[in-house]
Write a protein that holds these residues in place. Sequence first.
Motif, mmCIF file in Angstrom:
data_model
loop_
_atom_site.group_PDB
_atom_site.id
_atom_site.type_symbol
_atom_site.label_atom_id
_atom_site.label_comp_id
_atom_site.label_asym_id
_atom_site.label_seq_id
_atom_site.Cartn_x
_atom_site.Cartn_y
_atom_site.Cartn_z
ATOM 1 N N PRO A 175 5.254 -4.473 -6.330
ATOM 2 C CA PRO A 175 3.880 -4.320 -5.835
ATOM 3 C C PRO A 175 3.208 -5.679 -5.653
ATOM 4 O O PRO A 175 3.374 -6.575 -6.478
ATOM 5 N N SER A 192 3.431 7.476 -8.750
ATOM 6 C CA SER A 192 3.914 8.419 -7.739
ATOM 7 C C SER A 192 5.300 8.141 -7.189
ATOM 8 O O SER A 192 6.020 9.075 -6.828
ATOM 9 N N MET A 193 5.707 6.900 -7.095
ATOM 10 C CA MET A 193 6.943 6.581 -6.383
ATOM 11 C C MET A 193 8.177 6.938 -7.201
ATOM 12 O O MET A 193 8.221 6.736 -8.420
ATOM 13 N N GLN A 218 -0.379 0.559 -9.070
ATOM 14 C CA GLN A 218 -0.757 1.875 -9.579
ATOM 15 C C GLN A 218 0.005 2.989 -8.877
ATOM 16 O O GLN A 218 0.480 3.934 -9.515
ATOM 17 N N HIS A 219 0.152 2.864 -7.565
ATOM 18 C CA HIS A 219 0.870 3.892 -6.802
ATOM 19 C C HIS A 219 2.339 3.937 -7.208
ATOM 20 O O HIS A 219 2.922 5.018 -7.345
ATOM 21 N N ALA A 220 2.956 2.767 -7.420
ATOM 22 C CA ALA A 220 4.366 2.718 -7.798
ATOM 23 C C ALA A 220 4.596 3.363 -9.159
ATOM 24 O O ALA A 220 5.564 4.105 -9.354
ATOM 25 N N ASP A 257 0.839 -1.195 0.000
ATOM 26 C CA ASP A 257 0.000 0.000 0.000
ATOM 27 C C ASP A 257 0.876 1.247 0.000
ATOM 28 O O ASP A 257 2.099 1.172 0.124
ATOM 29 N N SER A 258 0.236 2.398 -0.113
ATOM 30 C CA SER A 258 0.958 3.669 -0.195
ATOM 31 C C SER A 258 1.639 4.029 1.127
ATOM 32 O O SER A 258 2.653 4.728 1.135
ATOM 33 N N GLN A 299 -3.460 -1.997 -6.448
ATOM 34 C CA GLN A 299 -3.401 -0.656 -5.865
ATOM 35 C C GLN A 299 -1.943 -0.211 -5.668
ATOM 36 O O GLN A 299 -1.575 0.926 -5.981
ATOM 37 N N ALA A 300 -1.131 -1.106 -5.143
ATOM 38 C CA ALA A 300 0.284 -0.788 -4.952
ATOM 39 C C ALA A 300 0.983 -0.618 -6.300
ATOM 40 O O ALA A 300 1.870 0.235 -6.448
ATOM 41 N N ALA A 325 4.943 2.463 1.123
ATOM 42 C CA ALA A 325 5.798 3.209 0.196
ATOM 43 C C ALA A 325 6.353 4.456 0.863
ATOM 44 O O ALA A 325 7.525 4.825 0.669
ATOM 45 N N HIS A 326 5.537 5.112 1.671
ATOM 46 C CA HIS A 326 5.981 6.311 2.387
ATOM 47 C C HIS A 326 7.055 5.960 3.424
ATOM 48 O O HIS A 326 8.067 6.658 3.557
#
Length: 285
Positions: free
Chosen positions: A111, A123-124, A118-120, A88-89, A115-116, A92-93
């Motif tokens: 991931p 945004s990452m 997509q975030h990677a 999850d995000s 969801q992970a 990642a933070h």
Amino acid sequence: MSVGFSDLNLRPANKADVRSLCLAALEAGFKTVAVNTEVDANVFAKKGKKGETDGSKIIPEPLDLDILKKELDGRLQILQRLTVQIADSLQAHKLFQSNAVMKYDILAVQPLNPQAFQHACASMDVDIVSFDATDCAPLKAARKVVRQARERGVYFEAQYWPLVSSSATRRNTIAIMHSLHAVGRGRALVVLTSGAAAPNHLRSPYDVANLALLLGLSEESAKNCMRHATRNVLLNAQARRMGKGMVFGQVTRPVNDKIVEENGIPPTKRRKKDSSASQQVSAAG
């Protein structure tokens, strides 16, 4: 930066296996390798002294490979890679709270769910998005997500060792890569690695190029994924670690000399001629 054929994912079980893997990669024809340190997503659940998740110490320090680097200096470039599983995000933070992250040459994330993933991609600040073909189902990729990753210079990793290790990992790996090709319309950024944990897992770059046909890559595309794509990954990783900077240039030869030389008159003769003319003017004065 010239890196030759590169394998950016050697996965030794322990430090004692690093040398044998690197020597096998050198013998196979690779010029650059990355020794991978893998971190499981469960580390994010570890508690600190105050009962809170300790985000600053979840990442181990890179292996000490100075002796091996000196031994193979000029023959094989050895880099250090970090691959972290995220679900999850929030994880990642927490990843970027660790100072050890910046000590690695390459940063990859794996991931564990859509969801992970997509975030990677969106945004990452990572270099590679990897997949675990051994225990997770193929991730469903959306066209927008793949496009965002391409625009940000994030590469997807295709490993060839799962293709020959078992039928399950072969099926998952092929499904993932064909999904990326279809959704990305053949424009997804892909880097091809081995994921080798033992020397006998490695293949020569030309054997890998033939094996990559199963992943929907042509022979030439596969070679580019081990040569030009890996070079871009390393350049992006270096920019990520160093941050924004400025480049200054300096003219090492007068522009007039270049113009005169293009007109067929060597700069040295032109300067002598100008000097003689100046002396005549001075004498006449």
